[in-house]
Design a protein around this motif. Structure first.
Motif, short mmCIF file in Angstrom:
data_model
loop_
_atom_site.label_atom_id
_atom_site.label_comp_id
_atom_site.label_asym_id
_atom_site.label_seq_id
_atom_site.Cartn_x
_atom_site.Cartn_y
_atom_site.Cartn_z
N ASP B 323 0.82 -1.21 0.00
CA ASP B 323 0.00 0.00 0.00
C ASP B 323 0.85 1.26 0.00
OD1 ASP B 323 -2.25 -1.58 0.12
OD2 ASP B 323 -3.22 -0.29 1.60
N GLN B 324 1.85 1.27 0.88
CA GLN B 324 2.71 2.44 0.98
C GLN B 324 3.49 2.67 -0.33
OE1 GLN B 324 2.15 0.07 3.08
NE2 GLN B 324 2.62 0.57 5.21
N THR B 325 3.76 1.59 -1.02
CA THR B 325 4.49 1.71 -2.30
C THR B 325 3.58 2.26 -3.39
OG1 THR B 325 5.82 -0.20 -1.65
CG2 THR B 325 5.86 0.42 -3.97
N LEU B 326 2.40 1.69 -3.49
CA LEU B 326 1.52 2.05 -4.62
C LEU B 326 0.74 3.33 -4.39
CD1 LEU B 326 0.17 -1.46 -5.68
CD2 LEU B 326 2.00 -0.13 -6.72
N GLN B 327 0.74 3.84 -3.17
CA GLN B 327 -0.04 5.06 -2.94
C GLN B 327 0.65 6.29 -3.54
OE1 GLN B 327 -0.34 5.05 1.30
NE2 GLN B 327 1.45 6.33 1.63
N GLU B 328 1.94 6.15 -3.84
CA GLU B 328 2.64 7.24 -4.51
C GLU B 328 2.20 7.26 -5.98
OE1 GLU B 328 4.53 10.26 -3.30
OE2 GLU B 328 4.48 8.56 -1.93
N PRO B 329 1.80 8.42 -6.51
CA PRO B 329 1.35 8.40 -7.92
C PRO B 329 2.50 8.02 -8.87
CG PRO B 329 1.44 10.65 -7.05
CD PRO B 329 1.66 9.73 -5.88
N GLY B 330 2.17 7.31 -9.92
CA GLY B 330 3.18 6.96 -10.92
C GLY B 330 4.04 5.78 -10.54
N VAL B 331 3.58 4.96 -9.60
CA VAL B 331 4.35 3.77 -9.20
C VAL B 331 3.56 2.52 -9.60
CG1 VAL B 331 5.37 2.49 -7.28
CG2 VAL B 331 5.44 4.99 -7.29
N TYR B 332 4.24 1.63 -10.30
CA TYR B 332 3.58 0.43 -10.84
C TYR B 332 4.34 -0.82 -10.47
CZ TYR B 332 0.93 3.92 -13.15
OH TYR B 332 0.14 4.99 -13.37
N LEU B 333 3.60 -1.84 -10.06
CA LEU B 333 4.18 -3.09 -9.61
C LEU B 333 3.99 -4.18 -10.65
CD1 LEU B 333 5.35 -4.76 -7.17
CD2 LEU B 333 2.97 -5.22 -6.55
N HIS B 334 5.02 -4.98 -10.82
CA HIS B 334 4.95 -6.15 -11.69
C HIS B 334 5.57 -7.32 -10.94
CE1 HIS B 334 4.00 -3.76 -15.35
NE2 HIS B 334 4.60 -2.83 -14.65
N LEU B 335 4.74 -8.25 -10.52
CA LEU B 335 5.27 -9.44 -9.84
C LEU B 335 5.39 -10.58 -10.84
CD1 LEU B 335 3.28 -9.22 -6.47
CD2 LEU B 335 5.64 -8.51 -6.94
N LYS B 339 6.11 -18.25 -6.17
CA LYS B 339 5.50 -18.53 -4.89
C LYS B 339 6.51 -18.41 -3.74
CE LYS B 339 2.35 -22.01 -2.96
NZ LYS B 339 1.72 -23.32 -3.19
N PHE B 340 7.74 -18.80 -4.01
CA PHE B 340 8.74 -18.86 -2.94
C PHE B 340 9.82 -17.79 -3.11
CE2 PHE B 340 6.98 -23.12 -3.44
CZ PHE B 340 6.50 -23.31 -2.14
N THR B 341 10.17 -17.18 -2.00
CA THR B 341 11.26 -16.19 -2.01
C THR B 341 12.52 -16.81 -1.41
OG1 THR B 341 11.90 -13.96 -1.33
CG2 THR B 341 10.62 -15.23 0.28
N ARG B 342 13.65 -16.21 -1.79
CA ARG B 342 14.92 -16.50 -1.12
C ARG B 342 15.75 -15.23 -1.24
NH1 ARG B 342 15.14 -20.07 -5.83
NH2 ARG B 342 16.48 -19.04 -7.35
N PRO B 343 16.84 -15.12 -0.46
CA PRO B 343 17.59 -13.86 -0.47
C PRO B 343 17.99 -13.43 -1.89
CG PRO B 343 18.32 -15.22 1.35
CD PRO B 343 17.38 -16.06 0.54
N TYR B 344 17.65 -12.20 -2.21
CA TYR B 344 18.02 -11.57 -3.49
C TYR B 344 17.36 -12.20 -4.72
CZ TYR B 344 21.49 -9.82 -0.23
OH TYR B 344 22.11 -9.27 0.86
N ARG B 345 16.39 -13.10 -4.54
CA ARG B 345 15.69 -13.65 -5.71
C ARG B 345 14.89 -12.53 -6.36
NH1 ARG B 345 11.26 -18.61 -6.52
NH2 ARG B 345 11.95 -19.01 -8.66
N LYS B 346 14.92 -12.48 -7.70
CA LYS B 346 14.12 -11.48 -8.42
C LYS B 346 12.66 -11.89 -8.38
CE LYS B 346 17.42 -9.76 -11.86
NZ LYS B 346 17.80 -9.81 -13.29
N MET B 347 11.87 -11.16 -7.60
CA MET B 347 10.46 -11.51 -7.42
C MET B 347 9.54 -10.62 -8.26
SD MET B 347 10.68 -14.02 -5.30
CE MET B 347 9.06 -14.26 -4.56
N GLY B 348 10.06 -9.49 -8.71
CA GLY B 348 9.24 -8.58 -9.49
C GLY B 348 9.99 -7.29 -9.73
N HIS B 349 9.31 -6.29 -10.24
CA HIS B 349 9.94 -4.97 -10.37
C HIS B 349 8.90 -3.87 -10.18
CE1 HIS B 349 8.74 -5.54 -14.69
NE2 HIS B 349 8.47 -4.25 -14.59
N LEU B 350 9.43 -2.71 -9.83
CA LEU B 350 8.60 -1.51 -9.74
C LEU B 350 9.00 -0.57 -10.86
CD1 LEU B 350 8.91 -0.74 -5.92
CD2 LEU B 350 6.81 -1.43 -7.09
N THR B 351 8.04 0.02 -11.52
CA THR B 351 8.34 1.07 -12.48
C THR B 351 7.81 2.37 -11.91
OG1 THR B 351 8.06 -0.51 -14.27
CG2 THR B 351 8.14 1.82 -14.88
#
Lengths: 375, 375
Positions: B323-335, B339-351
């Protein structure tokens, strides 16, 4: 967001573009549609072939979802009330869908909430037409099940009684209008509302579908503000969660009248996939998932052309003129995954972008007829 | 376009975003990946679980496709040559992939085609290090199989021999550089070439991944032109069909050296999904399907932030601060559907989008650490 299961009632092109946008949110998706060839067939984790108008089918499907939404409003709303009571997040809310899916209730709602709209009368059946002949000429609209111009007939006088619909309908006064416009609003679970800029629709003279859409609408700034205010008011009054597409008329005396509303992504917002950083589909998902709504500002003017099946052809679709269409800069194709074409079937759309309204219109006139879908 | 079967070797996030873009072209898609949880699993008509490095597996898979492409270059190229000979459209061409997947051949290719690049030497094995100690300090890179900083080690002197790789490697002179930049070029089956604007990469100081990407790169116009010229030259020289991501260094004396290239969509182009009307994924598809290439002009400046698994957490991913990320205008999430995370795994990106470079950088600094992926 962890493994949230999103169910969609309807697996057509709107559902397809919703799933396309939904990929970015890591949703587990389920789709219910009666058609085994539905455009969503291969794009969801689970495709359930079944009738979204059937109470038991919708109930069973909805129980497997955390969030349930629609891409078509003609769904079994009793099952949705049941699911809502059982704790499933149904967005838009069943009460909003119930009002909207019945054009009679929709018009009464407009009247109750001071939403400017054309005068209307409700009829239980065709036999009441004679008693209402003072109200003609008028459009007669089926209260339920109409779409894309189907379920609407123009009755000039009682002499047209032969082509009038049976069953519950709305009689609506003909509106003298200069332009048809629409505004797509989103409202999220927290009540935040954002509207996309006003778009202007041009109808095709033969088949009663939107032929050409221009964003932003070429109307005075004051009317743009008014259209957005009205759309926002209707969205809030309906207690919408998700998108509401509000179709309106601009009259010669610069009034705005609401024609009708749809509680879902809408044809008049498809250009937002290319012309705005937040597409209507992403916005719908943000709204129903309780996320902050995205920016609705456009990058540039846009035209949207529906790509329809060519008259005279039915069968497996063949696309002619694709190269000539796409070689023009700023032209983007979106096909809907439909294997078979038939006359005027919506097979996809083209989005055309340009730095100015004049250029985008010129480009649209240049390329809009280059792509033909035959069989 | 009628029912064309597109096969993709690799079912990770690049394949996923390729499928997402491909929806608009009505393709019948098949994906080959060894991981039963691959991000593409539910997004294609046919998912084949298997090893894209295995000759027989790739051959059998490829024979079922009309067009075959890759989302990872470490595939069995002998099978691709065989498929090409059998009439399957393999893009990029097997010969291009063969050169690129081996960093030794890649460097030799640069040398043969006057592509500016850091000095290098090839070694058959670690035992040759002593004979090459005059060339140190240098990076030692595995010729095959490296990715995202894996397969690269810095050797300051012969004293570092203990951490040197076995097997065929490239020794590459350290380059003193001001900036790392990249250009993504597309070339279609007709030889048309278009480049996206230059982007600038900032590496994370701890884990050797791109942390932050800025488009357009803040370098003089002349260097931008030079970078695009070099990238275009490499693309054409390699006889590419599809995308080529060209990573380059800008040296303090304003020279540009090519670091390495990748024959596929690339992390440094993900912002194009939001910041440009044609995304790199759509462009790759246009290129390999023989369609005219799309516009590469950006709508506005953009920052791309990789969303990585938080250090210290492994397991089913939980997203904090959405929520705190997307509430800023012009911020877009791409996951990426992992399903599983590990340290430094690429899980998505923000534009992140904004009207000016200054604003987009400020906004990036403000929000880039708000989203945490834990378990």
């Amino acid at each position: 967001m962890k493994n949230r299961k999103l169910g969609i009632l309807g697996g057509g092109q709107l559902g397809r573009m919703l799933l396309q946008a939904g990929l970015d949110f890591n949703l587990y998706t389920l789709v219910l549609d009666p058609d085994e060839h539905a455009p969503c067939r291969f794009l969801c984790e689970e495709f359930v072939q079944g009738d979204f108008k059937d109470y038991e089918t919708v109930l069973a499907f909805g129980k497997r979802c955390d969030v349930l939404t629609i891409e078509i409003e003609h769904v079994n709303v009793e099952a949705l009330f049941e699911l809502e009571a059982a704790g499933v997040q149904v967005f838009p809310k069943p009460s909003s869908i119930k009002t909207i899916q019945d054009k009679g209730l929709q018009k009464e709602f407009f009247a109750q909430h001071s939403v400017p709209t054309a005068e209307f009368r409700l009829m239980q059946g065709k036999e009441e037409l004679e008693a209402n002949q003072d109200f003609l000429p008028a459009f007669q609209k089926l209260r339920r099940g109409g779409y894309d111009g189907n379920g609407v007939v123009r009755l000039s006088s009682i002499a047209d009684a032969g082509k009038a619909f049976e069953g519950p309908t709305v009689l609506e006064k003909l509106v003298n209008f200069d332009k048809e416009i629409s505004v797509i609003c989103a409202r999220n679970t927290h009540g935040e509302v954002k509207a996309f800029p006003v778009v202007e629709q041009v109808m095709h003279p033969e088949h009663n579908l939107v032929d050409y859409l221009l964003a932003p609408a070429q109307i005075p700034y004051k009317l743009q503000r008014m259209a957005i205010e009205i759309a926002t008011h209707v969205t809030t009054a309906l207690d919408m969660v998700g998108l509401l597409a509000v179709e309106m008329f601009v009259t010669p005396d610069r009034q705005i009248l609401v024609n009708e509303v749809a509680p879902r992504p809408h044809n008049s917002g498809h250009h937002t996939m290319k012309a705005n950083a937040t597409s209507q589909f992403e916005q719908h998902l943000r709204a129903i998932l309780g996320l902050p709504l995205g920016d609705t500002e456009p990058h540039c003017p846009a035209v949207l052309v529906n790509v329809l099946g060519e008259a005279g052809y039915s069968g497996e679709a063949v696309y002619e003129g694709l190269d000539q269409t796409l070689q023009e800069p700023g032209v983007y194709l979106h096909l809907y995954g439909k294997k078979f074409t038939r006359p005027y079937r919506k097979m996809g759309h083209l989005t055309i972008l340009a730095p100015t309204v004049e250029e985008v219109k010129q480009k649209a006139d240049l390329i809009k007829n280059r792509l033909k879908i035959i069989a």
